[in-house]
Design a protein around this motif. Structure first.
Motif, PDB file in Angstrom:
ATOM      1  N   UNK A 211       0.699  -1.243  -0.011  1.00 11.59           N
ATOM      2  CA  UNK A 211       0.094   0.186  -0.088  1.00 11.59           C
ATOM      3  C   UNK A 211       1.065   1.210   0.056  1.00 11.59           C
ATOM      4  N   UNK A 212       0.465   2.302  -0.546  1.00 15.66           N
ATOM      5  CA  UNK A 212       1.217   3.642  -0.899  1.00 15.66           C
ATOM      6  C   UNK A 212       1.570   4.142   0.671  1.00 15.66           C
ATOM      7  N   UNK A 213       0.600   3.970   1.694  1.00 14.91           N
ATOM      8  CA  UNK A 213       0.941   4.735   2.996  1.00 14.91           C
ATOM      9  C   UNK A 213       2.231   3.692   3.606  1.00 14.91           C
TER      10      UNK A 213
ATOM     11  N   UNK B 269       6.095   5.245   4.382  1.00 18.79           N
ATOM     12  CA  UNK B 269       6.991   4.978   5.553  1.00 18.79           C
ATOM     13  C   UNK B 269       8.458   4.386   5.009  1.00 18.79           C
ATOM     14  N   UNK B 270       8.475   3.649   4.159  1.00 20.62           N
ATOM     15  CA  UNK B 270       9.784   3.180   3.609  1.00 20.62           C
ATOM     16  C   UNK B 270      10.740   3.834   2.907  1.00 20.62           C
ATOM     17  N   UNK B 271      10.099   4.898   2.349  1.00 21.37           N
ATOM     18  CA  UNK B 271      10.936   5.861   1.710  1.00 21.37           C
ATOM     19  C   UNK B 271      11.846   6.855   2.219  1.00 21.37           C
ATOM     20  N   UNK B 272      13.256   6.816   1.989  1.00 18.51           N
ATOM     21  CA  UNK B 272      14.293   7.581   2.458  1.00 18.51           C
ATOM     22  C   UNK B 272      14.683   8.622   1.471  1.00 18.51           C
ATOM     23  N   UNK B 273      15.014   9.757   1.766  1.00 20.34           N
ATOM     24  CA  UNK B 273      15.472  10.800   0.936  1.00 20.34           C
ATOM     25  C   UNK B 273      16.545  11.458   1.754  1.00 20.34           C
ATOM     26  N   UNK B 274      17.175  12.841   1.183  1.00 18.39           N
ATOM     27  CA  UNK B 274      18.164  13.546   2.013  1.00 18.39           C
ATOM     28  C   UNK B 274      17.513  14.199   3.157  1.00 18.39           C
ATOM     29  N   UNK B 275      16.330  14.552   3.122  1.00 19.72           N
ATOM     30  CA  UNK B 275      15.611  15.202   4.228  1.00 19.72           C
ATOM     31  C   UNK B 275      15.544  14.329   5.460  1.00 19.72           C
ATOM     32  N   UNK B 276      15.030  12.834   5.133  1.00 20.10           N
ATOM     33  CA  UNK B 276      14.555  12.159   6.128  1.00 20.10           C
ATOM     34  C   UNK B 276      16.016  11.623   6.711  1.00 20.10           C
TER      35      UNK B 276
END
Length: 416
Positions: A60-62, A66-73
């Motif tokens: 699911x998209x939610x 939660x799983x996604x990591x980027x520079x800010x995270x």
């Protein structure tokens, strides 16, 4: 498989015998933060593998969010580690001391719990948060993340072990179970009692339910976050509107999101439309009782009994009209999960009565339930939120990851 897990357990027990000074703990954490900063590209690259796997799996998209990591995270993860490094070391602190007429000098002193097993889903930041908190509190940790985040978790755990090795600390203070096999969770719960002192589950209802059913090890955790916001007759409309909107829609996928709104009957006519319209205008589905339907001009889906005990984790909210604060408290104590519940009111007496009588581990006044978070409490982070009746309760941070022992001295006293 059992042999593999037992080896992890043996290594964990051995590591727990090694005592680390506060200076070294802080050095390890600061080095860990630097390594993450330097390896951002690598971590994001590993995370993209997990995102692709999750999409193929039909997650699911939610959960993908939660799983996604980027520079800010990653900056958030780094800041959290640095905050934990600055916190006071909770170990070997005298919690209480007293002298007895029998000549005994008694001290209650904080000690680590020992070996902590953490089973979690989706969020890679749990790896860094939990590892940092457990290490700072002198505990060894065995991490079992979800298969959907295995590459991200592995990268973050590997960097922690690198920081440990650099500072000549046993790398097995932090161990990550590098496998997608679910059977390993069963072994961890039912076959490792001699190696693991406590299990902390962080994830969805099914995971926590499984842990509760199978674990032969004590558990710290919560099954669901069914949070309530009660709007009292003495509430201020502007404050109520802002709090409710934030409590429900800031992030619908966290356990601190409000799932049920309770409104006092005296203000339902004035308050329901501006508050609920703001939610509905942002694609939030309103499920309400018959009284609400008489006053709210927007779309109301009829509430069923099961709605009062449903954790939606989505843009859906159930709304009930209550006679008074006593009925609101009764509803919360019946349907709630002792997570986080809030009252909105200008009446301090009513607020105090609410705070003292809801069974919640976190009770709030004029505050969004989304603040149910160890970082927001000043804990630097959390390994989870506990709704256990026994302590620890609420966000479990550094000072909740300790046990204690009694140290007793005397001048050669013997008992008559």
């Amino acid at each position: 498989m059992i042999k593999y897990m037992n080896l992890i357990g043996i290594k964990a027990r051995k590591a727990s015998e090694y005592k680390v000074t506060t200076k070294v703990k802080n050095k390890v954490l600061n080095d860990y933060a630097k390594l993450i900063k330097n390896e951002k590209k690598f971590i994001i690259n590993q995370n993209s593998k997990d995102i692709n796997y999750a999409r193929k799996k039909g997650l699911k998209e939610n959960l993908i969010k939660r799983l996604h990591l980027n520079e800010n995270k990653l900056d958030g993860i780094i800041n959290s580690i640095l905050k934990i490094a600055k916190l006071r070391d909770p170990i070997d602190s005298t919690l209480e001391k007293w002298k007895r007429p029998n000549g005994l000098n008694i001290k209650r002193v904080s000690i680590p719990i020992g070996v902590i097993g953490v089973i979690y889903e989706s969020r890679p930041n749990v790896t860094s948060d939990v590892a940092s908190l457990c290490f700072k509190s002198g505990n060894v940790v065995i991490l079992k993340g979800g298969s959907e985040a295995i590459n991200s978790n592995k990268a973050l755990a590997k960097l922690f072990r690198k920081a440990l090795k650099k500072n000549k600390v046993d790398e097995n203070y932090i161990q990550f179970i590098d496998s997608k096999q679910r059977k390993l969770v069963d072994i961890m719960l039912s076959k490792m009692k001699e190696y693991i002192d406590v299990i902390i589950p962080r994830g969805g209802k099914n995971l926590v339910k499984k842990v509760l059913e199978l674990s032969k090890v004590p558990i710290i955790g919560h099954l669901e976050g069914l949070c309530h916001t009660y709007i009292d007759k003495d509430a201020e409309l502007k404050i109520a509107k802002e709090i409710v909107y934030n409590a429900k829609l800031r992030n619908t996928s966290i356990c601190g999101a409000t799932e049920t709104i309770l409104i006092h009957k005296n203000i339902v006519k004035k308050f329901s439309n501006p508050i609920l319209q703001a939610l509905e205008n942002n694609n939030c589905k309103i499920i309400g009782d018959k009284i609400l339907k008489s006053y709210y001009k927007g779309q109301v889906y009829p509430a069923k009994e099961k709605d009062w005990s449903t954790e939606y984790l989505a843009s859906i909210v159930s709304v009930k009209v209550v006679k008074n604060s006593e009925e609101a408290i009764k509803h919360i104590n019946k349907y709630g999960t002792m997570h986080t519940d809030s009252i909105i009111t200008k009446n301090k007496k009513t607020a105090k009565y609410f705070l003292k009588n809801v069974k919640s581990s976190i009770a709030m006044h004029n505050t969004s339930t989304q603040f149910a978070d160890g970082g927001e409490f000043g804990f630097g982070g959390e390994v989870g939120i506990s709704t256990n009746t026994l302590p620890p309760r609420g966000p479990v941070g550094l000072n909740q990851l300790i046990s204690y022992k009694y140290e007793i001295t005397s001048n050669g006293k013997i008992r008559n």
